[in-house]
Structures are given as C-alpha cells and as structure tokens.
Scaffold this motif. Structure first.
Motif, PDB file in Angstrom:
ATOM      1  N   ILE A 183       0.862  -1.180   0.000  1.00  0.00           N
ATOM      2  CA  ILE A 183       0.000   0.000   0.000  1.00  0.00           C
ATOM      3  C   ILE A 183       0.899   1.230   0.000  1.00  0.00           C
ATOM      4  CG2 ILE A 183      -1.765   1.302   1.254  1.00  0.00           C
ATOM      5  CD1 ILE A 183      -2.540  -1.406   2.587  1.00  0.00           C
ATOM      6  N   ILE A 184       0.737   2.104  -1.009  1.00  0.00           N
ATOM      7  CA  ILE A 184       1.577   3.295  -1.132  1.00  0.00           C
ATOM      8  C   ILE A 184       0.689   4.531  -1.005  1.00  0.00           C
ATOM      9  CG2 ILE A 184       3.197   4.572  -2.578  1.00  0.00           C
ATOM     10  CD1 ILE A 184       3.704   1.878  -4.070  1.00  0.00           C
ATOM     11  N   ASP A 185       0.887   5.287   0.055  1.00  0.00           N
ATOM     12  CA  ASP A 185       0.187   6.545   0.278  1.00  0.00           C
ATOM     13  C   ASP A 185       1.160   7.662  -0.115  1.00  0.00           C
ATOM     14  OD1 ASP A 185      -0.301   9.010   2.064  1.00  0.00           O
ATOM     15  OD2 ASP A 185      -2.156   7.888   2.299  1.00  0.00           O
ATOM     16  N   ALA A 186       0.844   8.384  -1.200  1.00  0.00           N
ATOM     17  CA  ALA A 186       1.793   9.338  -1.780  1.00  0.00           C
ATOM     18  C   ALA A 186       1.244  10.753  -1.765  1.00  0.00           C
ATOM     19  CB  ALA A 186       2.120   8.928  -3.219  1.00  0.00           C
ATOM     20  N   LYS A 187       2.134  11.718  -1.539  1.00  0.00           N
ATOM     21  CA  LYS A 187       1.739  13.127  -1.500  1.00  0.00           C
ATOM     22  C   LYS A 187       2.760  13.947  -2.277  1.00  0.00           C
ATOM     23  CE  LYS A 187      -0.420  12.501   3.011  1.00  0.00           C
ATOM     24  NZ  LYS A 187      -0.150  11.042   3.077  1.00  0.00           N
ATOM     25  N   SER A 188       2.256  14.867  -3.110  1.00  0.00           N
ATOM     26  CA  SER A 188       3.143  15.670  -3.950  1.00  0.00           C
ATOM     27  C   SER A 188       2.773  17.137  -3.895  1.00  0.00           C
ATOM     28  CB  SER A 188       3.072  15.186  -5.405  1.00  0.00           C
ATOM     29  OG  SER A 188       3.864  16.015  -6.249  1.00  0.00           O
ATOM     30  N   GLY A 189       3.795  17.981  -4.052  1.00  0.00           N
ATOM     31  CA  GLY A 189       3.550  19.405  -4.207  1.00  0.00           C
ATOM     32  C   GLY A 189       2.835  19.697  -5.512  1.00  0.00           C
ATOM     33  N   VAL A 190       2.275  20.899  -5.615  1.00  0.00           N
ATOM     34  CA  VAL A 190       1.397  21.252  -6.725  1.00  0.00           C
ATOM     35  C   VAL A 190       2.141  21.325  -8.058  1.00  0.00           C
ATOM     36  CG1 VAL A 190      -0.289  22.950  -7.541  1.00  0.00           C
ATOM     37  CG2 VAL A 190      -0.079  22.485  -5.111  1.00  0.00           C
ATOM     38  N   SER A 191       3.451  21.557  -8.045  1.00  0.00           N
ATOM     39  CA  SER A 191       4.200  21.600  -9.304  1.00  0.00           C
ATOM     40  C   SER A 191       4.146  20.279 -10.050  1.00  0.00           C
ATOM     41  CB  SER A 191       5.662  21.985  -9.044  1.00  0.00           C
ATOM     42  OG  SER A 191       6.296  21.031  -8.206  1.00  0.00           O
ATOM     43  N   GLY A 192       3.859  19.176  -9.338  1.00  0.00           N
ATOM     44  CA  GLY A 192       3.740  17.883  -9.990  1.00  0.00           C
ATOM     45  C   GLY A 192       2.572  17.817 -10.956  1.00  0.00           C
ATOM     46  N   HIS A 251      -1.899  12.183  -3.476  1.00  0.00           N
ATOM     47  CA  HIS A 251      -2.576  13.333  -2.876  1.00  0.00           C
ATOM     48  C   HIS A 251      -1.855  14.605  -3.301  1.00  0.00           C
ATOM     49  CE1 HIS A 251      -3.340   9.897  -0.228  1.00  0.00           C
ATOM     50  NE2 HIS A 251      -4.402  10.527   0.241  1.00  0.00           N
ATOM     51  N   LEU A 252      -2.619  15.670  -3.435  1.00  0.00           N
ATOM     52  CA  LEU A 252      -2.067  16.990  -3.741  1.00  0.00           C
ATOM     53  C   LEU A 252      -1.959  17.767  -2.442  1.00  0.00           C
ATOM     54  CD1 LEU A 252      -1.300  18.570  -6.358  1.00  0.00           C
ATOM     55  CD2 LEU A 252      -3.574  19.615  -6.224  1.00  0.00           C
ATOM     56  N   ILE A 253      -0.745  18.237  -2.161  1.00  0.00           N
ATOM     57  CA  ILE A 253      -0.508  18.934  -0.900  1.00  0.00           C
ATOM     58  C   ILE A 253      -0.085  20.373  -1.207  1.00  0.00           C
ATOM     59  CG2 ILE A 253       1.924  18.251  -0.678  1.00  0.00           C
ATOM     60  CD1 ILE A 253       1.274  17.725   2.331  1.00  0.00           C
ATOM     61  N   PRO A 254      -0.555  21.359  -0.457  1.00  0.00           N
ATOM     62  CA  PRO A 254      -0.339  22.769  -0.817  1.00  0.00           C
ATOM     63  C   PRO A 254       1.074  23.275  -0.540  1.00  0.00           C
ATOM     64  CG  PRO A 254      -1.589  22.634   1.206  1.00  0.00           C
ATOM     65  CD  PRO A 254      -1.453  21.223   0.697  1.00  0.00           C
ATOM     66  N   MET A 255       2.006  22.811  -1.346  1.00  0.00           N
ATOM     67  CA  MET A 255       3.361  23.345  -1.362  1.00  0.00           C
ATOM     68  C   MET A 255       3.845  23.228  -2.804  1.00  0.00           C
ATOM     69  SD  MET A 255       5.370  20.276   0.594  1.00  0.00           S
ATOM     70  CE  MET A 255       5.540  18.629  -0.114  1.00  0.00           C
ATOM     71  N   SER A 256       4.866  23.984  -3.168  1.00  0.00           N
ATOM     72  CA  SER A 256       5.322  23.982  -4.556  1.00  0.00           C
ATOM     73  C   SER A 256       6.085  22.723  -4.908  1.00  0.00           C
ATOM     74  CB  SER A 256       6.210  25.208  -4.813  1.00  0.00           C
ATOM     75  OG  SER A 256       5.481  26.397  -4.653  1.00  0.00           O
ATOM     76  N   ARG A 257       7.039  22.351  -4.071  1.00  0.00           N
ATOM     77  CA  ARG A 257       7.918  21.216  -4.349  1.00  0.00           C
ATOM     78  C   ARG A 257       7.850  20.191  -3.235  1.00  0.00           C
ATOM     79  NH1 ARG A 257      12.697  22.050  -7.517  1.00  0.00           N
ATOM     80  NH2 ARG A 257      12.744  24.082  -8.527  1.00  0.00           N
TER      81      ARG A 257
END
Length: 349
Positions: free
Chosen positions: A177-186, A237-243
């Motif tokens: 199970i992979i729970d992933a979060k990325s900054g908005v630039s992705g 998931h989209l997380i509110p940071m740039s990178r």
C-alpha cells in the motif's frame, strides 16, 4: 571532452525550467536550443523571470530546431505528445541521445500503455529500445541507451524504497500500500481548476483514486523484481506546497523478516550511491530535507500491527523526481561523473 550540446523540449514547463536551471551550471553542457511552441520567439526570461540572468537561446518551435547539431535532447512535454516528436527528432539525427521526462516510453507493454493512456502507442518501434531511467537500478543499460525513459516522480520515490526489499524477498509483493503526496508543481504549469490557489491551498486532496497512471509503472518494476505480476494499492494526494514528495509504503513482512532487515537491505543496496540516503532507526524523512536537491531520504519503521513495516521515502519531485534524474542519466550515458551538475545541497528552511 567537448561540451555536450543539448536542447530542452518543453522549456516553458516546470520540469523544463528546472532542467535549464541545473544544466546552465553543468560543467560539461552547452544549452543550444529551447523549445516551447506556444511561446516561440520569446526569451526564456520572459516566461521564467528567475532564469532571466542566463544567456540562453530564445524559445523556438521544435520543428525549427536543427537537430543535427545536437548531442542530446531532454523532453519535458506532456504525455501523449512525445512519441511522434521523438520519432521525428531521432529520424533527423539517429545519433542523438533522447532523455524523456514524460510518460510516453516508460511502459514496456504496449497494451498496458493503451489501456492507461487512452490511445495506441505512436512509436512502438522506439518503445522496444527505450531503457527505464531509474538510474540506481538501470545504470548499465542507461550507459548505452539512445532513448532513456525517466521514471515519474511518484515511481522514483516509491521504487527506490521498495525494489531492494522486494528483490531480497523481505516483503510480500502482493500486499503493498503506497500513500503518496506531492507538491502542486507535480500537476504541471497549465491552468487547472484543482491547482488554483483557492482550490489547492489550505487543504489536502486525494486524486485519481485507484486509477492513477503511475500505478502500472510501479507495478511493472516491482513485478520484475518479484518474478511475476503484482498489483499495488497506490493513492496520490495533492498537498499545498510547490515542491516535494513523500511516499509512505505499508508492507507485510515475509517469513521472519524484521524492519531492521529491510533497513539493512536498503543500506546495502545504496551503500555506494551519492544521492540515496537510508537514515538510521528512528530518523523520520521529511521533504524539507531534500528540497531543491537530487537527494532522496528513506526510513524504515516498525508498524504496531505485528508482521508489518512502514517505509517512508522523500524527494524533490522536480529534481530527483524529474529534471535532476534526467541529468544524472545524461551523465551516465556520456560517461561523465554521475554527480556533475547535481551536488546542490537542499534548501532549508
């Protein structure tokens, strides 16, 4: 050696801009051409003011570039647009090294590609020769490849953490199970409602639940190490940071394996690697520890549930997750010091 003459396709996007940022200070690189068809004729500094101090060629249409003058090209175009352009560019200059940062050549199975991307592959002859560009695991093949398919940012973070322990049989590949979060630039630079400040700020949003296109890429590589097909549970998931990007992987241990065995296997696999850091017991990887750099941090933790472990990996999605890994692959392909142009330390705070 002579400087490597490069072009950047899609230089008006975030990954293209970071590629330029890194390549501009690479000791062995000369940036000869920058393409962005919608901004053709503009200086790059007009599109990205933070790069305005560099002496660079103006943006051009890719069709107007003399590809015979180049040694390598980096492609930062959106998926679905790269295959035909790559075929045309390599047709004009068969000796050129194409380093693709899009998703268009990552999946080896053409049927899987069509299923997940909604259209038939447009350059199947080139797909056969594409090498998956996860540098630490495909270094030898990358060295002789003409077409290098750089992994996505999520797969890079997940696979660097998982491949050594799957290969050593320490976890059950059928229960990942992979729970992933990325900054908005992705999400790229094009205008989308879900990435507007009022939509993405001050909140955390999952997306593409159960159907994200990076899932088959992760499954392809894990399956190769596990010796057969696998299906992973992957939720981004989209997380509110740039990178920045963080993957938390929940794993079922095999046999008598322990979290310490996982950490030892990872440490052994990356003992000679400059950019992958396996942290000690109790140390928690954080995106701020790798921001702006080509470094990766991986940590292993014991789960409260008996027989399970948690692995956390972090990277900068625009550097090791894209442009930095692309330059790392170029260095390997041209026999350069693999760290050339990539030793920038993380930005903190």
């Amino acid at each position: 050696m002579d400087r490597i003459r490069i072009a950047v396709l899609g230089a008006s996007g975030y990954t293209g801009a970071d590629l330029v940022r890194l390549a501009a200070r690479h000791p062995n690189v000369e940036i000869v051409a920058l393409t962005a068809n919608t901004h053709a004729g503009k200086p790059l500094g007009e599109v990205f003011p933070h790069l305005g101090m560099l002496r660079l060629p103006d943006l051009a249409r890719w069709e107007d570039v003399d590809w015979t003058r180049l040694d390598a090209a980096f492609c930062g175009l959106p998926h679905g647009t790269t295959q035909e352009i790559t075929a045309a560019v390599l047709g004009e200059n068969p000796a050129l090294r194409m380093i693709d940062m899009s998703a268009d050549f990552r999946l080896r199975n053409l049927d899987v590609y069509a299923e997940w991307y909604g259209h038939e592959h447009k350059a199947p002859g080139l797909q056969v020769e594409a090498v998956y560009g996860l540098t630490e695991h495909y270094r030898e093949a990358i060295g002789s490849a003409r077409l290098i398919a750089c992994p996505g940012c999520y797969p890079t973070a997940a696979l660097l953490a998982l491949l050594p322990i799957v290969q050593n049989g320490l976890v059950e590949a059928s229960d990942i199970i992979i729970d992933a979060k990325s900054g908005v630039s992705g999400a790229g630079r094009s205008l989308k409602q879900n990435t507007l400040f009022c939509e993405a700020g001050e909140g955390l949003s999952p997306y593409s639940i159960g159907k994200h296109r990076h899932a088959p890429e992760i499954e392809q590589e894990i399956g190769a190490k596990a010796g057969g097909p696998v299906i992973v549970n992957f939720t981004p998931h989209l997380i509110p940071m740039s990178r920045g990007e963080l993957c938390t992987s929940y794993l079922r241990l095999s046999g008598d394996a322990s979290p310490d065995d996982l950490r030892d296997a990872l440490a052994a696999a990356y003992a000679g690697e400059e950019f992958v850091r396996v942290v000690g017991r109790g140390v928690i990887p954080q995106t701020q520890n790798v921001r702006g750099s080509n470094y990766v941090q991986i940590g292993v933790f014991e789960d409260r549930i008996p027989g399970r472990a948690i692995v956390v990996s972090v990277l900068d999605n625009l550097v090791k997750g894209s442009a930095g890994q692309a330059i790392q692959n170029m260095n390997v392909a041209f026999g350069l010091d693999e760290t050339a142009g990539l030793l920038q330390l993380p930005l903190f705070p």
